[in-house]
Scaffold this motif. Sequence first.
Motif, short mmCIF file in Angstrom:
data_model
loop_
_atom_site.label_atom_id
_atom_site.label_comp_id
_atom_site.label_asym_id
_atom_site.label_seq_id
_atom_site.Cartn_x
_atom_site.Cartn_y
_atom_site.Cartn_z
N PRO A 151 0.80 -1.22 0.00
CA PRO A 151 0.00 0.00 0.00
C PRO A 151 0.84 1.28 0.00
CG PRO A 151 0.00 -0.99 2.19
CD PRO A 151 0.71 -1.96 1.28
N THR A 152 2.13 1.15 0.31
CA THR A 152 2.96 2.38 0.36
C THR A 152 3.40 2.84 -1.03
OG1 THR A 152 5.00 1.12 0.64
CG2 THR A 152 3.80 1.74 2.64
N ILE A 153 3.53 1.88 -1.97
CA ILE A 153 3.93 2.25 -3.33
C ILE A 153 2.89 1.82 -4.36
CG2 ILE A 153 6.39 2.21 -2.82
CD1 ILE A 153 6.56 -0.57 -3.98
N THR A 154 1.75 1.34 -3.88
CA THR A 154 0.64 0.89 -4.75
C THR A 154 1.13 -0.10 -5.80
OG1 THR A 154 -0.21 3.15 -4.49
CG2 THR A 154 -1.44 1.71 -5.92
N GLN A 155 1.80 -1.13 -5.32
CA GLN A 155 2.28 -2.19 -6.20
C GLN A 155 1.54 -3.47 -5.86
OE1 GLN A 155 6.40 -4.19 -5.99
NE2 GLN A 155 6.71 -2.56 -7.49
N ARG A 156 1.18 -4.24 -6.87
CA ARG A 156 0.34 -5.42 -6.65
C ARG A 156 0.78 -6.56 -7.57
NH1 ARG A 156 -2.29 -1.45 -9.02
NH2 ARG A 156 -3.40 -0.82 -7.14
N GLY A 157 0.38 -7.79 -7.21
CA GLY A 157 0.68 -8.93 -8.06
C GLY A 157 0.08 -10.22 -7.54
#
Length: 329
Positions: A151-157
């Motif tokens: 959630p701090t860099i809005t990265q997902r996978g």
Amino acid sequence: MQLKDTSKIKYFNSLPSAELTGSIPDNGHIKIYIEQAALSGIEHHLSSDKNNELGGVLTGYNCKLHSGESFIIIKNFIKAGFTNSSVSRLTFTYQTWEQINNELENKFPDEIILGWYHSHPGHSVFLSDYDVFIQKNFFNLEFMVAYVFDPTITQRGFFFWNGDKIEKAKGFYVINNEELVMNNEKSAERKTGNDLNELEKQIEVKPKNINNITILLLIINFAILSFLIYQVYSIKSNIENLAVNTLETEKLKSDYKYLNQKLEDHIIEGQLDNAGSIDYTVKDNDNIKGIAYFFLNDSSKYIDILSFNNLSDPNQVVKGMKLKIPVLK
């Protein structure tokens, strides 16, 4: 321990209409579909605390096309309660699995668990050794996936099973349209309803056609009666399936309890140092006798813990203190 796959596969005529996120997945790998409402809800949950890992399970359908291609549709999610968490670790307790199973039965009875999701606040998107342990022991069926969100860099996978290996998915699909026509069932229901309406429209109430009207009414009544009989048998079958699923759920709860103990043993084993001790931070409402009972299975051994830490008074053990618990390897 491998969990038995008791889930039913839902068949579709075509893939759902969806928007691709990332690159097109390789051919032969399972396609991952998730409804927009579920994805937004999961990321809102994981963004609510950026100091600790949060998580839960993914629910929905294990699917196949009639042509044979496999895919999953994630429709909902269940937040995990009663967890032990920190900035780099999330542990599902036995109480967590009880809560998840109860919510699955009550809220989403026609869905199955498709995997799990959790956050990596500030650590980017990957599966740690601890995460891999959970995936292999709790979510080891071929269609089960893991979703990781920072959630701090809005990265997902997403991560999925490719044989006996866990790989990161190149992309996944987001469904904005919630209408999914499964196996032509809804289409067939609409067609039946339209046919009956058309049949009724064709009936003209004229004295000379009274015999024809009677025959048509008998046909309609016969069709309705056949449909009701089919529904009765379907309800009976569902009741029998519910009884079977109840027994399977109880077995899963027992399996989860065993696996969670295995996980706790794994964690404790990893914490043992060369001195044969476990590092433990005293928590609120802890007392030295309770700590001795938990780790040494004997509350009277609190004296050994005090001596091992060069303490003489039980009242010296306060919240936040770092203790070394003597444990034989």
